[in-house]
Design an enzyme around this catalytic site. Structure first.
Site, PDB file in Angstrom:
ATOM      1  N   SER A 151       7.191  16.214 -12.092  1.00 41.95           N
ATOM      2  CA  SER A 151       8.116  15.818 -13.162  1.00 41.95           C
ATOM      3  C   SER A 151       8.148  16.804 -14.329  1.00 41.95           C
ATOM      4  O   SER A 151       9.243  17.117 -14.834  1.00 41.95           O
ATOM      5  CB  SER A 151       7.785  14.414 -13.664  1.00 41.95           C
ATOM      6  OG  SER A 151       7.964  13.504 -12.612  1.00 41.95           O
TER       7      SER A 151
ATOM      8  N   THR B 245       4.115   6.172 -13.707  1.00 44.75           N
ATOM      9  CA  THR B 245       3.894   6.203 -12.265  1.00 44.75           C
ATOM     10  C   THR B 245       2.604   5.471 -11.919  1.00 44.75           C
ATOM     11  O   THR B 245       2.001   4.812 -12.779  1.00 44.75           O
ATOM     12  CB  THR B 245       3.989   7.662 -11.732  1.00 44.75           C
ATOM     13  OG1 THR B 245       3.913   7.627 -10.317  1.00 44.75           O
ATOM     14  CG2 THR B 245       2.899   8.573 -12.278  1.00 44.75           C
TER      15      THR B 245
ATOM     16  N   LYS C  46       3.090   1.143 -13.231  1.00 43.78           N
ATOM     17  CA  LYS C  46       4.499   0.708 -13.277  1.00 43.78           C
ATOM     18  C   LYS C  46       4.673  -0.790 -13.559  1.00 43.78           C
ATOM     19  O   LYS C  46       5.611  -1.181 -14.251  1.00 43.78           O
ATOM     20  CB  LYS C  46       5.189   1.038 -11.950  1.00 43.78           C
ATOM     21  CG  LYS C  46       5.519   2.505 -11.765  1.00 43.78           C
ATOM     22  CD  LYS C  46       6.337   2.701 -10.507  1.00 43.78           C
ATOM     23  CE  LYS C  46       6.650   4.168 -10.312  1.00 43.78           C
ATOM     24  NZ  LYS C  46       7.566   4.395  -9.194  1.00 43.78           N
TER      25      LYS C  46
ATOM     26  N   ASP D 271      14.141   3.942 -10.185  1.00 48.06           N
ATOM     27  CA  ASP D 271      13.819   4.065  -8.753  1.00 48.06           C
ATOM     28  C   ASP D 271      14.934   3.456  -7.892  1.00 48.06           C
ATOM     29  O   ASP D 271      15.271   3.985  -6.841  1.00 48.06           O
ATOM     30  CB  ASP D 271      12.499   3.345  -8.439  1.00 48.06           C
ATOM     31  CG  ASP D 271      11.289   4.169  -8.861  1.00 48.06           C
ATOM     32  OD1 ASP D 271      11.409   5.411  -8.970  1.00 48.06           O
ATOM     33  OD2 ASP D 271      10.213   3.579  -9.077  1.00 48.06           O
TER      34      ASP D 271
ATOM     35  N   ALA E  25       5.184  -1.753   2.116  1.00 47.69           N
ATOM     36  CA  ALA E  25       5.407  -2.938   1.277  1.00 47.69           C
ATOM     37  C   ALA E  25       4.732  -2.781  -0.086  1.00 47.69           C
ATOM     38  O   ALA E  25       4.283  -3.749  -0.683  1.00 47.69           O
ATOM     39  CB  ALA E  25       4.897  -4.182   1.996  1.00 47.69           C
TER      40      ALA E  25
ATOM     41  N   ALA F  82       7.054   1.032  -4.293  1.00 45.50           N
ATOM     42  CA  ALA F  82       8.338   1.677  -4.027  1.00 45.50           C
ATOM     43  C   ALA F  82       9.197   0.792  -3.111  1.00 45.50           C
ATOM     44  O   ALA F  82      10.416   0.697  -3.294  1.00 45.50           O
ATOM     45  CB  ALA F  82       8.109   3.043  -3.389  1.00 45.50           C
TER      46      ALA F  82
ATOM     47  N   ASN G 147       4.532  -3.402   7.937  1.00 43.29           N
ATOM     48  CA  ASN G 147       3.458  -2.905   7.047  1.00 43.29           C
ATOM     49  C   ASN G 147       2.104  -3.105   7.697  1.00 43.29           C
ATOM     50  O   ASN G 147       1.917  -4.008   8.502  1.00 43.29           O
ATOM     51  CB  ASN G 147       3.499  -3.655   5.705  1.00 43.29           C
ATOM     52  CG  ASN G 147       2.714  -2.935   4.631  1.00 43.29           C
ATOM     53  OD1 ASN G 147       2.887  -1.720   4.462  1.00 43.29           O
ATOM     54  ND2 ASN G 147       1.852  -3.627   3.914  1.00 43.29           N
TER      55      ASN G 147
ATOM     56  N   THR H 218      -0.661  -4.024   6.227  1.00 43.01           N
ATOM     57  CA  THR H 218      -1.255  -5.282   5.749  1.00 43.01           C
ATOM     58  C   THR H 218      -0.174  -6.363   5.733  1.00 43.01           C
ATOM     59  O   THR H 218       0.775  -6.298   4.948  1.00 43.01           O
ATOM     60  CB  THR H 218      -1.822  -5.098   4.315  1.00 43.01           C
ATOM     61  OG1 THR H 218      -2.654  -3.936   4.322  1.00 43.01           O
ATOM     62  CG2 THR H 218      -2.608  -6.295   3.854  1.00 43.01           C
TER      63      THR H 218
ATOM     64  N   GLU I  34      -0.093  -9.500   4.817  1.00 43.66           N
ATOM     65  CA  GLU I  34       0.077 -10.351   3.617  1.00 43.66           C
ATOM     66  C   GLU I  34       0.988  -9.656   2.601  1.00 43.66           C
ATOM     67  O   GLU I  34       1.810 -10.297   1.945  1.00 43.66           O
ATOM     68  CB  GLU I  34      -1.271 -10.638   2.927  1.00 43.66           C
ATOM     69  CG  GLU I  34      -2.256 -11.459   3.739  1.00 43.66           C
ATOM     70  CD  GLU I  34      -2.824 -10.696   4.935  1.00 43.66           C
ATOM     71  OE1 GLU I  34      -3.062  -9.467   4.789  1.00 43.66           O
ATOM     72  OE2 GLU I  34      -2.986 -11.295   6.017  1.00 43.66           O
TER      73      GLU I  34
HETATM   74  N1  LIG Z   1      10.696  10.140  -3.411  1.00 38.16           N
HETATM   75  C1  LIG Z   1      10.414   9.433  -4.485  1.00 38.16           C
HETATM   76  O1  LIG Z   1      11.077   9.522  -5.527  1.00 38.16           O
HETATM   77  C2  LIG Z   1       9.285   8.441  -4.447  1.00 38.16           C
HETATM   78  C3  LIG Z   1       9.254   7.374  -5.382  1.00 38.16           C
HETATM   79  C4  LIG Z   1       8.185   6.466  -5.312  1.00 38.16           C
HETATM   80  C5  LIG Z   1       7.189   6.633  -4.336  1.00 38.16           C
HETATM   81  N2  LIG Z   1       7.256   7.693  -3.478  1.00 38.16           N
HETATM   82  C6  LIG Z   1       6.228   7.868  -2.446  1.00 38.16           C
HETATM   83  O2  LIG Z   1       6.214   6.692  -1.648  1.00 38.16           O
HETATM   84  C7  LIG Z   1       4.900   6.408  -1.194  1.00 38.16           C
HETATM   85  C8  LIG Z   1       4.545   4.954  -1.515  1.00 38.16           C
HETATM   86  O3  LIG Z   1       4.500   4.799  -2.929  1.00 38.16           O
HETATM   87  P1  LIG Z   1       4.145   3.371  -3.593  1.00 38.16           P
HETATM   88  O4  LIG Z   1       4.261   3.550  -5.045  1.00 38.16           O
HETATM   89  O5  LIG Z   1       4.903   2.256  -2.938  1.00 38.16           O
HETATM   90  O6  LIG Z   1       2.582   3.225  -3.189  1.00 38.16           O
HETATM   91  P2  LIG Z   1       1.739   1.896  -2.967  1.00 38.16           P
HETATM   92  O7  LIG Z   1       2.236   0.786  -3.817  1.00 38.16           O
HETATM   93  O8  LIG Z   1       0.319   2.324  -3.077  1.00 38.16           O
HETATM   94  O9  LIG Z   1       2.032   1.490  -1.416  1.00 38.16           O
HETATM   95  C9  LIG Z   1       1.536   2.268  -0.365  1.00 38.16           C
HETATM   96  C10 LIG Z   1       2.140   1.824   0.966  1.00 38.16           C
HETATM   97  O10 LIG Z   1       1.675   2.740   1.979  1.00 38.16           O
HETATM   98  C11 LIG Z   1       0.976   2.002   2.990  1.00 38.16           C
HETATM   99  N3  LIG Z   1      -0.102   2.837   3.537  1.00 38.16           N
HETATM  100  C12 LIG Z   1      -0.953   3.638   2.832  1.00 38.16           C
HETATM  101  N4  LIG Z   1      -1.790   4.264   3.683  1.00 38.16           N
HETATM  102  C13 LIG Z   1      -1.465   3.860   4.932  1.00 38.16           C
HETATM  103  C14 LIG Z   1      -1.962   4.156   6.244  1.00 38.16           C
HETATM  104  N5  LIG Z   1      -2.962   5.017   6.420  1.00 38.16           N
HETATM  105  N6  LIG Z   1      -1.376   3.573   7.305  1.00 38.16           N
HETATM  106  C15 LIG Z   1      -0.337   2.707   7.130  1.00 38.16           C
HETATM  107  N7  LIG Z   1       0.172   2.369   5.929  1.00 38.16           N
HETATM  108  C16 LIG Z   1      -0.384   2.941   4.840  1.00 38.16           C
HETATM  109  C17 LIG Z   1       0.467   0.768   2.285  1.00 38.16           C
HETATM  110  O11 LIG Z   1       0.181  -0.218   3.252  1.00 38.16           O
HETATM  111  P3  LIG Z   1      -0.865  -1.427   2.911  1.00 38.16           P
HETATM  112  O12 LIG Z   1      -0.068  -2.450   2.189  1.00 38.16           O
HETATM  113  O13 LIG Z   1      -1.339  -1.869   4.248  1.00 38.16           O
HETATM  114  O14 LIG Z   1      -1.958  -0.806   2.066  1.00 38.16           O
HETATM  115  C18 LIG Z   1       1.693   0.436   1.413  1.00 38.16           C
HETATM  116  O15 LIG Z   1       2.711  -0.146   2.186  1.00 38.16           O
HETATM  117  C19 LIG Z   1       3.991   7.456  -1.863  1.00 38.16           C
HETATM  118  O16 LIG Z   1       3.746   8.488  -0.941  1.00 38.16           O
HETATM  119  C20 LIG Z   1       4.834   7.958  -3.025  1.00 38.16           C
HETATM  120  O17 LIG Z   1       4.524   9.288  -3.371  1.00 38.16           O
HETATM  121  C21 LIG Z   1       8.288   8.579  -3.501  1.00 38.16           C
END
Ligand SMILES: NC(=O)c1ccc[n+]([C@@H]2O[C@H](COP(=O)([O-])OP(=O)(O)OC[C@H]3O[C@@H](n4cnc5c(N)ncnc54)[C@H](OP(=O)(O)O)[C@@H]3O)[C@@H](O)[C@H]2O)c1
Length: 273
Positions: free
Chosen positions: A17, A62, A66, A102, A127, A130, A150, A152, A154
């Site tokens: 950013s 971030t 958030k 977002d 889930a 994002a 997903n 998990t 739940e």
């Molecule tokens: N392009 C963009 O502008 C943008 C914007 C926001 C986010 N992002 C990217 O999107 C991703 C998610 O962000 P977030 O904020 O939603 O994060 P978050 O709230 O931490 O959620 C992470 C997600 O990834 C899953 N996950 C993590 N490790 C995993 C694994 N080894 N196997 C399977 N599932 C796994 C989690 O599943 P569980 O529920 O089972 O833990 C959950 O669904 C990040 O990489 C972030 O950088 C990009």
């Protein structure tokens, strides 16, 4: 006086950013600066007090703040209230106004391609935070049904409840079954962090075909394994950097009231990969 903006979160060292926004300020010749400011979980209140002292003009918020940031806002726009999270804040003399770019940032690359969402079927993998903004975005576009996959269960069920409240038809599937049925969906979105800085794919791509749009919100690397395999199967692909850039442009416009210099921001962003 120079106006200062910041992205707050933890980790924050690799945030793109500052580069994107400083490029925009420089391109428009604006006397503004954008910094990355690390605020660990549990220290948001103190962190915000420090930023108010230096009269921070605006913030991007971030992981992990958030959702928690919502309680520190003096006002919040509809998208914040809908999603329950903010990623963009304006500071007007200590009065904090929250926005969520977002949702709009996710939809922008879809609209740019003139892809129709109405009455389509979506497979949403992930889930987390994002994914919630993505459900709200697809609900606004009146998709027919969202299948949430997903790791998990739940967490998927919580997201499904949220989607149901927004009037969407929903279904849960596990990550293995998601790979088998992905090809029956118009949109397949990866909102997990799988593939980020690693050569891994969140689901099997064996059923993905040329009728599918595959949107990976992971943006490092640009060509994630999911994107590479989906392209090989003839799918239309949307890259994570497109959402990153679109949400940044929307934040910029909220803060400055000026049209974001999209190409200058894009050049800087892509140069960083
Ligand atoms: N392009 C963009 O502008 C943008 C914007 C926001 C986010 N992002 C990217 O999107 C991703 C998610 O962000 P977030 O904020 O939603 O994060 P978050 O709230 O931490 O959620 C992470 C997600 O990834 C899953 N996950 C993590 N490790 C995993 C694994 N080894 N196997 C399977 N599932 C796994 C989690 O599943 P569980 O529920 O089972 O833990 C959950 O669904 C990040 O990489 C972030 O950088 C990009």
């Amino acid at each position: 006086m120079t106006k200062t903006y910041a992205v707050i979160g933890d980790p924050i060292d690799h945030s793109l950013s500052p580069a994107i926004h400083n490029a925009a300020f420089a391109f428009l010749g604006m006397d503004c600066a954008y910094i990355a400011y690390k605020i660990p979980k549990g220290e948001l209140k103190e962190g915000l007090e420090s930023l108010k002292k230096i009269q921070i003009a605006g913030l991007n918020v971030t992981i992990p703040h958030k959702v928690e940031m919502m309680q520190f806002l003096n006002s919040a726009d509809n998208d914040c209230n809908l999603i329950g999270a903010t990623n963009t804040v304006v500071n007007e003399n200590g009065f904090l106004k929250g926005y969520n770019t977002d949702l709009g940032g996710f939809l922008e690359p879809i609209k740019k391609r003139n892809l129709e969402c109405k009455d389509t079927k979506v497979l949403l993998v992930g889930a987390g935070g994002a994914a919630r903004a993505i459900v709200a975005a697809f609900a606004r576009e009146k998709v027919h049904k969202i299948t949430v996959a997903n790791r998990t269960k739940e967490r998927a069920q919580d997201l499904i409840k949220f989607a149901n409240k927004l009037g969407l038809e929903t279904e849960y599937t596990d990550l293995v079954s998601a790979g088998n049925v992905a090809g029956n969906h118009n949109f397949i979105v990866n909102a997990t962090s799988v593939g980020m800085r690693e050569n891994a794919c969140p689901i099997s791509t064996r059923s993905i075909n040329s009728n599918c749009v595959v949107y990976d919100i992971v943006y490092i690397p640009v060509n994630t394994e999911l994107i590479v395999q989906s392209k090989e199967r003839g799918a239309t692909v949307i890259y994570g950097w497109e959402m990153l850039l679109a949400q940044a442009a929307l934040s910029f416009e909220i803060w400055t009231g000026r049209k974001a210099p999209y190409d200058a921001m894009k050049l800087t962003l892509l140069g960083r990969f």
